[in-house]
Write a protein that holds these residues in place. Structure first.
Motif, PDB file in Angstrom:
ATOM      1  N   ALA A  55       6.234  -9.677   0.468  1.00  0.00           N
ATOM      2  CA  ALA A  55       5.076  -8.958  -0.087  1.00  0.00           C
ATOM      3  C   ALA A  55       5.279  -7.446  -0.076  1.00  0.00           C
ATOM      4  CB  ALA A  55       3.817  -9.319   0.692  1.00  0.00           C
ATOM      5  N   LEU A  56       6.241  -7.001   0.741  1.00  0.00           N
ATOM      6  CA  LEU A  56       6.393  -5.548   0.944  1.00  0.00           C
ATOM      7  C   LEU A  56       6.454  -4.714  -0.335  1.00  0.00           C
ATOM      8  CD1 LEU A  56       8.746  -5.180   4.063  1.00  0.00           C
ATOM      9  CD2 LEU A  56       6.335  -4.507   3.830  1.00  0.00           C
ATOM     10  N   PRO A  57       7.276  -5.113  -1.325  1.00  0.00           N
ATOM     11  CA  PRO A  57       7.376  -4.259  -2.520  1.00  0.00           C
ATOM     12  C   PRO A  57       6.050  -4.115  -3.268  1.00  0.00           C
ATOM     13  CG  PRO A  57       9.081  -5.970  -2.501  1.00  0.00           C
ATOM     14  CD  PRO A  57       8.126  -6.307  -1.403  1.00  0.00           C
ATOM     15  N   PHE A  58       5.113  -5.036  -3.010  1.00  0.00           N
ATOM     16  CA  PHE A  58       3.816  -4.985  -3.689  1.00  0.00           C
ATOM     17  C   PHE A  58       2.786  -4.203  -2.859  1.00  0.00           C
ATOM     18  CE2 PHE A  58       6.129  -8.725  -4.968  1.00  0.00           C
ATOM     19  CZ  PHE A  58       5.938  -8.805  -6.335  1.00  0.00           C
ATOM     20  N   GLU A  59       3.160  -3.881  -1.645  1.00  0.00           N
ATOM     21  CA  GLU A  59       2.209  -3.212  -0.746  1.00  0.00           C
ATOM     22  C   GLU A  59       2.419  -1.705  -0.708  1.00  0.00           C
ATOM     23  OE1 GLU A  59       1.389  -6.783   2.463  1.00  0.00           O
ATOM     24  OE2 GLU A  59       3.157  -5.516   2.752  1.00  0.00           O
ATOM     25  N   ARG A  60       3.415  -1.227  -1.416  1.00  0.00           N
ATOM     26  CA  ARG A  60       3.657   0.207  -1.477  1.00  0.00           C
ATOM     27  C   ARG A  60       3.991   0.575  -2.919  1.00  0.00           C
ATOM     28  NH1 ARG A  60       9.332   1.904   0.886  1.00  0.00           N
ATOM     29  NH2 ARG A  60       9.342   2.967  -1.119  1.00  0.00           N
ATOM     30  N   ASP A  61       3.724   1.814  -3.301  1.00  0.00           N
ATOM     31  CA  ASP A  61       4.050   2.230  -4.660  1.00  0.00           C
ATOM     32  C   ASP A  61       5.535   2.541  -4.761  1.00  0.00           C
ATOM     33  OD1 ASP A  61       3.740   4.644  -3.092  1.00  0.00           O
ATOM     34  OD2 ASP A  61       3.830   5.728  -4.992  1.00  0.00           O
ATOM     35  N   TYR A  62       6.027   2.705  -5.980  1.00  0.00           N
ATOM     36  CA  TYR A  62       7.480   2.815  -6.177  1.00  0.00           C
ATOM     37  C   TYR A  62       8.058   4.081  -5.545  1.00  0.00           C
ATOM     38  CZ  TYR A  62       7.428   6.406  -9.834  1.00  0.00           C
ATOM     39  OH  TYR A  62       7.290   7.577 -10.519  1.00  0.00           O
ATOM     40  N   ARG A  63       7.209   5.121  -5.382  1.00  0.00           N
ATOM     41  CA  ARG A  63       7.744   6.333  -4.756  1.00  0.00           C
ATOM     42  C   ARG A  63       7.684   6.250  -3.233  1.00  0.00           C
ATOM     43  NH1 ARG A  63       4.746  11.458  -6.678  1.00  0.00           N
ATOM     44  NH2 ARG A  63       2.942  10.140  -6.188  1.00  0.00           N
ATOM     45  N   GLY A  64       6.975   5.241  -2.719  1.00  0.00           N
ATOM     46  CA  GLY A  64       6.842   5.116  -1.273  1.00  0.00           C
ATOM     47  C   GLY A  64       5.840   6.089  -0.674  1.00  0.00           C
ATOM     48  N   VAL A  65       4.918   6.561  -1.501  1.00  0.00           N
ATOM     49  CA  VAL A  65       3.928   7.520  -1.009  1.00  0.00           C
ATOM     50  C   VAL A  65       2.701   6.798  -0.446  1.00  0.00           C
ATOM     51  CG1 VAL A  65       2.396   9.420  -1.679  1.00  0.00           C
ATOM     52  CG2 VAL A  65       4.721   9.291  -2.624  1.00  0.00           C
ATOM     53  N   TYR A  66       2.310   5.698  -1.079  1.00  0.00           N
ATOM     54  CA  TYR A  66       1.110   4.961  -0.648  1.00  0.00           C
ATOM     55  C   TYR A  66       1.502   3.599  -0.107  1.00  0.00           C
ATOM     56  CZ  TYR A  66      -0.959   8.721  -3.232  1.00  0.00           C
ATOM     57  OH  TYR A  66      -1.280   9.967  -3.666  1.00  0.00           O
ATOM     58  N   PHE A  67       1.011   3.291   1.095  1.00  0.00           N
ATOM     59  CA  PHE A  67       1.308   2.026   1.756  1.00  0.00           C
ATOM     60  C   PHE A  67       0.019   1.268   2.009  1.00  0.00           C
ATOM     61  CE2 PHE A  67       5.688   2.777   2.995  1.00  0.00           C
ATOM     62  CZ  PHE A  67       5.783   4.152   2.915  1.00  0.00           C
ATOM     63  N   GLY A  68       0.111  -0.040   2.091  1.00  0.00           N
ATOM     64  CA  GLY A  68      -1.035  -0.836   2.501  1.00  0.00           C
ATOM     65  C   GLY A  68      -0.542  -2.163   3.025  1.00  0.00           C
ATOM     66  N   LYS A  69      -1.483  -3.051   3.253  1.00  0.00           N
ATOM     67  CA  LYS A  69      -1.151  -4.373   3.777  1.00  0.00           C
ATOM     68  C   LYS A  69      -2.036  -5.379   3.061  1.00  0.00           C
ATOM     69  CE  LYS A  69       0.769  -7.256   6.620  1.00  0.00           C
ATOM     70  NZ  LYS A  69       1.570  -7.832   5.541  1.00  0.00           N
ATOM     71  N   ALA A  70      -1.411  -6.410   2.469  1.00  0.00           N
ATOM     72  CA  ALA A  70      -2.169  -7.424   1.748  1.00  0.00           C
ATOM     73  C   ALA A  70      -2.266  -8.701   2.574  1.00  0.00           C
ATOM     74  CB  ALA A  70      -1.498  -7.725   0.412  1.00  0.00           C
ATOM     75  N   LEU A  71      -3.338  -9.453   2.346  1.00  0.00           N
ATOM     76  CA  LEU A  71      -3.393 -10.807   2.890  1.00  0.00           C
ATOM     77  C   LEU A  71      -2.280 -11.636   2.263  1.00  0.00           C
ATOM     78  CD1 LEU A  71      -5.033 -12.923   4.528  1.00  0.00           C
ATOM     79  CD2 LEU A  71      -6.407 -13.291   2.479  1.00  0.00           C
TER      80      LEU A  71
END
Lengths: 474, 474
Positions: B24-40
């Motif tokens: 899931a990691l590639p979907f939890e952060r934007d392509y530049r790696g500036v915004y991160f989150g955590k999905a169910l």
């Protein structure tokens, strides 16, 4: 109570700007005299603040409000119902051009500025405001926006929605939303202006707009074509788009019956072509090339179309005067029908690729209902927009024809358009006239979303009630 | 409970199409790696019906949903928050071109079709889909629509909103709205598609669209200009619009600092011009004229501009390869900044007539904060869109520069744009990054209407919560 309301409204807009009785009559019926109603009073505010105060008063006092521009609606969208409880809110006194910026290519105008006034103001500044519709002398920018007006230059410039960058709107409760931004790119939050464009005054009252202006084309060329079939017209349109790209500004189809009718109406005019043809097309191009080159380009494209058999005969307008004569034929079809009386007027659109099928199938269906009806078919087929208006035969009275066949024919045409993924109203809107028809062709989801938006912005259903949105069955 | 939700979602989309953990990691952060989150979990439905089932399930079970296309957002709009309770709904598997109609000049595509794929499909059919943005290899049509993508061809073709005729949308509760109409004129009721364009997935999930196609221009011409001031750039733009009308397709400004930066990034490239200049412009025209005539027209307009002193030097691209080299300079500015690290990126727009004032005043203000910052200023000034991105001086570390000045500079730029009736986000949208800034520049009325729409369509705030709309103070 009514008197008290009128007095309160007079206190806002001034004694002479609340009209009742015979003074109100012109605002209670549309210009064709097809739709009638009765207003509690006609209120004519002078500016946005007065509009806001009027709306706040009506909101507090539960008075329905019918916004009205030039009152040139064809479907009853701008007249009140017969209850006598609504306020007609005329925007006519909001008629200032607020600003014109040739560098930004924008013009900020009040809602009550007429389309002609807007076009003339742009022209004086050496730029173009391109909306072009029949009622331009009396229709107003606010009405053009509320109905997302279309017309004859949409192929190149788009509908009214495409010609506006910002709006000022008074909400049903009197709040003012100032969205008068003149920006070509603006993704900062929801783009609220689209809520108020094309929703016929049911969500808010547009009081001003920032309009887009365009460079004036160096040359305009115009040709009148005779053709065998709608398929040929479509083939010519595709060829012109390939050859001339977005220079193609107007592409108007005219049926043989429409041509016969309009020429008998314009008693002192003759066809630009020597012979009669089953179909005609009026084409206009705008170009950066000079007149000679642009005409040569159009001619070259048309000769290719003639070589392929898509065009039987063609006349180029020799000058602007002759071009205006070509256009007169197209523009007078509407009045010719009004004078002839007894036509069923429709304004459908279908994907361009379905136009020939639509015309063929609908002609068969209408003939099965009224075998001798004249097929007044014309429109902006470069946008997929066809006015398919069967007209009574000469020997049948208008009343008899419309009473006997009107609803049936209109319904057949609407359903033919819908069956081809088309629209029952390409440019005229819904008003009251097509409200129930809308309910029969749009999905439940679409109507539910529309009502959800309506309730969100106008929870008490005070703004142009009964217009556009059909009642939802449970 | 979480496991139960994931099992239920797997039952809808298939075992392998619900991703968790490292998948899931590639979907939890934007392509530049500036915004991160955590999905169910990340859910990848295959078609509209599966999207509908997923949305209905999430609605029933109160699960927030973050729609995601190519995940190329610059402002965190497509990544989940850090709670680990949201579903990321990837549209990537909806990747079919459903239909292409060259006569109607439309193409119906799934939301997950990439922009490159859409452009290539049109090209193969001999027509043009004109949207052109840097991320076109990975961004998807659904994302382009949700963010109303702009880019470098807006002057001629408009933003993404202007390039779409119809949508298919899944609502927050799973209902499907089929508005896939390919009509150039359609005034039958509220035009609902505008609710979903540019609202960054907060009101519905776009699953398919009918896109507008255009004739391919016969010739494309390109020139690189050296100029003294932004005023000169604006004067040249006005002259080109007068001479060449809507043929002007792109008009891109580049500051001297931006040029220096990008040339040092593109180690094997040199400037198209012999000398250095305070400002540069890349201009592109598209024409129905042949290559020779079109270049002659552009040259004639540019010589007039040189005669008036607005252009100091100019190079015409001799062929398509050289035009691509000109464009590379413009397009690589973004990556050059990323590599240089330590820039404050902004994406504002103002009325064209205010661009010189905006650049002048903002430069002074930024210099008063960070005197040695490099002024990486570039953008689509034909649309009034300027990327004003101060970059750390060489001797200051990226972290120090951004930590010390980042917020201050961004706020100064936003307020300078707003003070000139501009926008704090011309084309990048709001996402999470500019949500609170939006609250400080938009009127209370504007935010109230936006929230009213949000509540009407997504009453439980389950769709991309926390994005776009700032919290309203009481």
């Amino acid at each position: 109570m009514s008197q008290q309301h009128l007095d309160s409204l007079r206190a806002i807009v001034g004694e002479t700007h609340v009209l009742c009785g015979t003074d109100a009559l012109p605002f209670e019926r549309d210009y064709r005299g097809v739709y009638f109603g009765k207003a509690l009073g006609v209120v004519r505010p002078a500016n946005t603040l007065e509009v806001s105060s009027v709306m706040a008063y009506c909101h507090t006092n539960n008075l329905p409000v019918v916004p009205q521009g030039g009152n040139t609606s064809l479907l009853g969208g701008s007249v009140p119902d017969g209850m006598g409880t609504s306020i007609v809110l005329s925007l006519a006194r909001l008629n200032r051009v607020r600003a014109l910026d040739t560098v930004n290519a924008t013009m900020t105008v009040d809602a009550g500025v007429t389309l002609n006034q807007a076009r003339a103001t742009a022209e004086q500044a050496g730029v173009l405001f391109p909306l072009r519709i029949g009622s331009e002398g009396s229709c107003q920018i606010g009405g053009n926006l509320s109905t997302n007006a279309g017309g004859t230059a949409v192929v190149r410039y788009g509908n009214m929605r495409d010609l506006v960058l910002g709006l000022e709107v008074v909400l049903p409760d009197g709040r003012i939303w100032n969205g008068l931004r003149g920006l070509r790119k603006d993704n900062a939050g929801y783009d609220l202006k689209h809520l108020f464009i094309g929703t016929e005054g049911t969500l808010g009252v547009i009081t001003a707009a920032v309009l887009k202006l365009f460079p004036v084309a160096r040359s305009v060329s115009c040709a009148f074509l005779g053709l065998q079939t709608p398929e040929d017209a479509l083939a010519v349109f595709s060829m012109l788009r390939r050859h001339l790209g977005t220079d193609v500004t107007a592409f108007e189809l005219i049926s043989s019956d429409a041509m016969t009718l309009v020429l008998s109406h314009l008693t002192n005019r003759s066809s630009p072509l020597a012979d009669t043809h089953p179909w005609y097309v009026l084409v206009e191009t705008s170009s950066n090339a000079d007149q000679t080159d642009a005409e040569a380009q159009l001619l070259a494209a048309l000769s290719d179309a003639m070589d392929l058999g898509h065009v039987t005969d063609a006349a180029m307008a020799a000058n602007a005067r002759q071009a205006a004569e070509f256009w007169l034929i197209r523009e007078e079809i509407s009045d010719a029908q009004t004078k002839a009386r007894g036509s069923v007027r429709c304004d459908i659109s279908v994907p361009l690729s379905s136009i020939p099928e639509f015309i063929r199938e609908t002609t068969i269906k209408v003939r099965s209902i009224a075998p001798e009806a004249r097929m007044i078919v014309y429109g902006h087929i470069g946008d997929g927009n066809v006015h398919f208006n069967p007209l009574r035969p000469n020997h049948t009275s208008a009343d008899t024809f419309v009473a006997t066949h009107g609803n049936h024919i209109a319904s057949v045409i609407d359903h033919a358009a819908s069956a081809l993924d088309g629209s029952i109203s390409a440019e005229h809107g819904i008003g009251v006239a097509k409200r129930d028809a809308l309910g029969s062709v749009r999905s439940r989801e679409e109507l539910e979303i529309s009502w959800a938006i309506k309730r969100a912005l106008d929870p008490f259903n005070l703004l142009n009630p009964g217009k556009v949105l059909p009642t939802l069955s449970k």
